[in-house]
Design a protein around this motif. Structure first.
Motif, PDB file in Angstrom:
ATOM      1  N   VAL A   1      70.387   1.753  10.909  1.00  0.00           N
ATOM      2  CA  VAL A   1      70.204   2.410  11.999  1.00  0.00           C
ATOM      3  C   VAL A   1      69.223   1.254  13.039  1.00  0.00           C
ATOM      4  O   VAL A   1      69.683   1.052  13.998  1.00  0.00           O
ATOM      5  CB  VAL A   1      69.509   3.842  12.126  1.00  0.00           C
ATOM      6  N   HIS A   2      68.107   0.865  12.381  1.00  0.00           N
ATOM      7  CA  HIS A   2      67.492   0.001  13.257  1.00  0.00           C
ATOM      8  C   HIS A   2      68.175  -1.301  13.838  1.00  0.00           C
ATOM      9  O   HIS A   2      68.179  -1.537  14.858  1.00  0.00           O
ATOM     10  CB  HIS A   2      66.139  -0.414  12.412  1.00  0.00           C
ATOM     11  N   ALA A   3      69.136  -1.957  12.752  1.00  0.00           N
ATOM     12  CA  ALA A   3      69.807  -2.957  13.107  1.00  0.00           C
ATOM     13  C   ALA A   3      70.794  -2.728  14.060  1.00  0.00           C
ATOM     14  O   ALA A   3      70.811  -3.925  15.072  1.00  0.00           O
ATOM     15  CB  ALA A   3      70.441  -3.722  11.877  1.00  0.00           C
ATOM     16  N   LYS A   4      71.444  -1.676  14.153  1.00  0.00           N
ATOM     17  CA  LYS A   4      72.505  -1.434  15.134  1.00  0.00           C
ATOM     18  C   LYS A   4      72.111  -0.745  16.477  1.00  0.00           C
ATOM     19  O   LYS A   4      72.600  -1.077  17.651  1.00  0.00           O
ATOM     20  CB  LYS A   4      73.515  -0.422  14.643  1.00  0.00           C
ATOM     21  N   VAL A   5      71.021   0.054  16.297  1.00  0.00           N
ATOM     22  CA  VAL A   5      70.560   0.970  17.552  1.00  0.00           C
ATOM     23  C   VAL A   5      69.232   0.574  18.047  1.00  0.00           C
ATOM     24  O   VAL A   5      68.714   0.277  18.926  1.00  0.00           O
ATOM     25  CB  VAL A   5      70.949   2.384  17.377  1.00  0.00           C
ATOM     26  N   GLY A   6      68.334   0.410  16.799  1.00  0.00           N
ATOM     27  CA  GLY A   6      66.727   0.314  17.178  1.00  0.00           C
ATOM     28  C   GLY A   6      66.383   1.691  17.252  1.00  0.00           C
ATOM     29  O   GLY A   6      66.949   2.671  17.474  1.00  0.00           O
ATOM     30  N   PHE A   7      65.242   1.745  16.217  1.00  0.00           N
ATOM     31  CA  PHE A   7      64.417   3.056  15.980  1.00  0.00           C
ATOM     32  C   PHE A   7      63.854   3.818  17.312  1.00  0.00           C
ATOM     33  O   PHE A   7      63.740   4.806  17.729  1.00  0.00           O
ATOM     34  CB  PHE A   7      63.187   3.077  15.206  1.00  0.00           C
ATOM     35  N   ASP A   8      63.680   2.760  18.410  1.00  0.00           N
ATOM     36  CA  ASP A   8      63.130   3.197  19.778  1.00  0.00           C
ATOM     37  C   ASP A   8      64.189   3.723  20.476  1.00  0.00           C
ATOM     38  O   ASP A   8      63.797   4.686  21.427  1.00  0.00           O
ATOM     39  CB  ASP A   8      62.470   1.941  20.532  1.00  0.00           C
ATOM     40  N   LYS A   9      65.335   3.964  20.159  1.00  0.00           N
ATOM     41  CA  LYS A   9      66.579   4.592  20.918  1.00  0.00           C
ATOM     42  C   LYS A   9      67.010   5.913  20.203  1.00  0.00           C
ATOM     43  O   LYS A   9      67.769   6.601  20.897  1.00  0.00           O
ATOM     44  CB  LYS A   9      67.754   3.608  21.140  1.00  0.00           C
ATOM     45  N   ILE A  10      66.184   6.443  19.329  1.00  0.00           N
ATOM     46  CA  ILE A  10      66.612   7.380  18.475  1.00  0.00           C
ATOM     47  C   ILE A  10      65.734   8.505  19.253  1.00  0.00           C
ATOM     48  O   ILE A  10      64.299   8.534  19.019  1.00  0.00           O
ATOM     49  CB  ILE A  10      66.088   7.466  16.988  1.00  0.00           C
ATOM     50  N   GLU A  11      66.271   9.560  19.632  1.00  0.00           N
ATOM     51  CA  GLU A  11      65.678  10.849  20.075  1.00  0.00           C
ATOM     52  C   GLU A  11      65.356  11.816  19.144  1.00  0.00           C
ATOM     53  O   GLU A  11      64.427  12.527  19.070  1.00  0.00           O
ATOM     54  CB  GLU A  11      66.406  11.296  21.348  1.00  0.00           C
ATOM     55  N   GLY A  12      66.143  11.824  18.122  1.00  0.00           N
ATOM     56  CA  GLY A  12      66.159  12.760  16.957  1.00  0.00           C
ATOM     57  C   GLY A  12      67.238  12.826  15.656  1.00  0.00           C
ATOM     58  O   GLY A  12      68.311  12.099  15.974  1.00  0.00           O
TER      59      GLY A  12
END
Length: 75
Positions: A1-12
């Motif tokens: 998830v972090h490599a593809k999207v980034g944790f900062d882009k996760i709302e939940g």
């Protein structure tokens, strides 16, 4: 998830399904899945709070012992 999207882009984290190779004499899957739940909350904080389901199966691809699928809400 972090490599593809980034944790900062996760709302939940909405929900995840856990699949484990089941046997007649082993029933500790909730302990394994609790570890996954704890990891999501530790990494994502409140955004890691989720629902889940656990499924015992006869066999998983590549003889994996556990498999997870997850759905996230992105910002």
């Amino acid at each position: 998830v972090h490599a593809k999207v980034g944790f900062d882009k996760i709302e939940g984290l909405n929900h995840f399904d856990a699949y484990y190779q089941s046997t007649d004499d082993w029933d500790d899957a909730p302990k394994v899945v609790n570890g996954a739940s704890d990891l999501f909350v530790n990494v994502l904080g409140d955004a890691g709070v989720h629902s889940r389901a656990i499924f015992g199966v006869d066999k998983l691809p590549r003889n994996f012992c556990v498999g997870l699928t997850a759905t996230f809400t992105l910002k």
